[in-house]
Design an enzyme around this catalytic site. Structure first.
Site, PDB file in Angstrom:
ATOM      1  N   GLY A 251      -3.446   4.868   2.331  1.00 31.59           N
ATOM      2  CA  GLY A 251      -2.455   3.739   0.526  1.00 31.59           C
ATOM      3  C   GLY A 251      -1.043   3.870   0.913  1.00 31.59           C
TER       4      GLY A 251
ATOM      5  N   GLU B  91       3.312   8.882  -2.795  1.00 30.50           N
ATOM      6  CA  GLU B  91       2.093   8.223  -2.606  1.00 30.50           C
ATOM      7  C   GLU B  91       2.403   6.297  -2.882  1.00 30.50           C
ATOM      8  OE1 GLU B  91      -1.410   7.972  -2.293  1.00 30.50           O
ATOM      9  OE2 GLU B  91      -2.464  10.099  -3.161  1.00 30.50           O
ATOM     10  N   ASP B  92       0.570   5.686  -3.354  1.00 26.41           N
ATOM     11  CA  ASP B  92       0.663   4.312  -3.485  1.00 26.41           C
ATOM     12  C   ASP B  92      -0.199   4.779  -5.159  1.00 26.41           C
ATOM     13  OD1 ASP B  92      -2.286   5.317  -3.157  1.00 26.41           O
ATOM     14  OD2 ASP B  92      -3.237   4.489  -2.142  1.00 26.41           O
TER      15      ASP B  92
ATOM     16  N   ASP C  13      -3.489   7.679  -9.993  1.00 21.98           N
ATOM     17  CA  ASP C  13      -4.647   7.332 -11.130  1.00 21.98           C
ATOM     18  C   ASP C  13      -4.859   8.602 -11.818  1.00 21.98           C
ATOM     19  OD1 ASP C  13      -6.333   5.109 -12.296  1.00 21.98           O
ATOM     20  OD2 ASP C  13      -7.944   6.630 -10.530  1.00 21.98           O
TER      21      ASP C  13
ATOM     22  N   PHE D 180      -8.586  -2.036 -11.875  1.00 18.98           N
ATOM     23  CA  PHE D 180      -8.635  -1.529 -10.151  1.00 18.98           C
ATOM     24  C   PHE D 180      -7.364  -2.887  -9.099  1.00 18.98           C
ATOM     25  CE2 PHE D 180     -10.336  -1.182  -5.868  1.00 18.98           C
ATOM     26  CZ  PHE D 180     -10.623   0.087  -5.747  1.00 18.98           C
ATOM     27  N   VAL D 181      -7.048  -2.297  -8.291  1.00 20.72           N
ATOM     28  CA  VAL D 181      -5.671  -3.310  -7.740  1.00 20.72           C
ATOM     29  C   VAL D 181      -5.652  -3.196  -6.257  1.00 20.72           C
ATOM     30  CG1 VAL D 181      -3.657  -3.527  -9.371  1.00 20.72           C
ATOM     31  CG2 VAL D 181      -3.328  -1.394  -8.066  1.00 20.72           C
TER      32      VAL D 181
HETATM   33  P1  IMP Z   1      -6.405  10.009  -8.702  1.00 17.19           P
HETATM   34  O1  IMP Z   1      -6.776  11.098  -7.033  1.00 17.19           O
HETATM   35  O2  IMP Z   1      -7.378   9.354  -8.644  1.00 17.19           O
HETATM   36  O3  IMP Z   1      -5.256   9.684  -8.077  1.00 17.19           O
HETATM   37  O4  IMP Z   1      -6.179   8.604  -6.733  1.00 17.19           O
HETATM   38  C1  IMP Z   1      -6.075   9.110  -5.976  1.00 17.19           C
HETATM   39  C2  IMP Z   1      -5.934   7.502  -4.885  1.00 17.19           C
HETATM   40  O5  IMP Z   1      -7.016   6.682  -5.347  1.00 17.19           O
HETATM   41  C3  IMP Z   1      -4.888   6.393  -4.436  1.00 17.19           C
HETATM   42  O6  IMP Z   1      -4.208   6.649  -3.664  1.00 17.19           O
HETATM   43  C4  IMP Z   1      -5.231   5.712  -4.186  1.00 17.19           C
HETATM   44  O7  IMP Z   1      -6.141   5.552  -2.570  1.00 17.19           O
HETATM   45  C5  IMP Z   1      -6.937   5.713  -4.929  1.00 17.19           C
HETATM   46  N1  IMP Z   1      -6.421   4.540  -6.408  1.00 17.19           N
HETATM   47  C6  IMP Z   1      -6.907   5.398  -7.091  1.00 17.19           C
HETATM   48  N2  IMP Z   1      -6.476   3.744  -7.764  1.00 17.19           N
HETATM   49  C7  IMP Z   1      -6.671   2.761  -7.275  1.00 17.19           C
HETATM   50  C8  IMP Z   1      -6.756   0.967  -7.485  1.00 17.19           C
HETATM   51  O8  IMP Z   1      -6.491   0.668  -8.617  1.00 17.19           O
HETATM   52  N3  IMP Z   1      -6.603   0.432  -6.585  1.00 17.19           N
HETATM   53  C9  IMP Z   1      -6.606   1.613  -5.036  1.00 17.19           C
HETATM   54  N4  IMP Z   1      -6.789   2.242  -4.848  1.00 17.19           N
HETATM   55  C10 IMP Z   1      -6.861   2.754  -5.714  1.00 17.19           C
HETATM   56 MG    MG Z   2      -7.453   4.747  -1.062  1.00 23.19          MG
END
Ligand code: IMP
Ligand code: MG
Length: 181
Positions: free
Chosen positions: A46, A101-102, A105, A154-155
């Protein structure tokens, strides 16, 4: 066309470029006087677009490395399971590390990653994320550098995917719900 799947544009190419320039300057200023090169870690896949733009806005010596972790599979909500698929090549001992990071979340991915990397003897570890979705946070983690806060939608685009698609969109957009429901 790919763009027919996009409900609305959240962040334009121009907004993204301006913010990345600003972040690059700020990071360069913060790390300028360190005695070792800043180690920039891209969390694939990402962050690939953001990462490659951001490192080119830094005017300090950097080294780069890549890590692949999996957390999401093809869905849109976190599984809580984080697996290292590809590890770093460069040892972290004594290094200043910036995890790029992208999106932050639930925070589970980064909280897990930061814990592992801290255990490897880095001198400092900071996190830079393009997008932050604070409404969804479950883990106790914050980013040191944030591009934009985004609402709980969701983006996709600019590296972010849905089922491996849309990473090549040059902007950040919200996906039409018909695409995944
Ligand atoms: P986390 O562990 O829930 O913080 O998720 C992190 C990862 O989930 C990110 O690095 C993304 O790859 C993916 N992710 C979370 N939200 C989105 C979204 O809105 N769009 C696309 N990928 C997402
Ligand atoms: Mg992803």
């Amino acid at each position: 066309m790919m763009t027919d799947d996009i409900e609305k544009v959240l962040l334009t190419e121009k907004q993204l470029a301006a913010k990345i320039e600003e972040l690059g300057k700020q990071i360069s200023d913060d790390y300028r006087d360190r005695d070792s090169d800043l180690l920039c870690i891209s969390v694939l896949k990402g962050s690939v677009v953001f990462f490659s733009d951001l490192i080119r806005e830094m005017d300090i010596h950097t080294q780069i490395d890549f890590m692949v972790v999996s957390s999401y599979g093809a869905g849109t909500s976190t599984s809580g399971v984080v697996k290292i698929v590809k590890d770093l090549d460069i040892p972290l001992e004594g290094r200043d590390v910036l995890i790029i990071e992208d999106i932050l979340d639930s925070g589970k991915t980064l909280s897990y990653l930061k814990g592992i990397l801290m255990g490897r003897g880095a001198r400092s570890i900071r996190i830079c994320t393009l997008l932050d979705k604070p409404a969804r946070r479950e883990a106790d983690i914050h980013a040191d550098y944030v591009g934009f806060e985004v609402p709980d939608e969701f983006v996709v685009g600019f590296g972010l995917d849905y089922a491996e698609r849309y990473r090549n969109l040059p902007y950040i957009g919200v996906l039409k719900s018909s695409v995944y429901s």
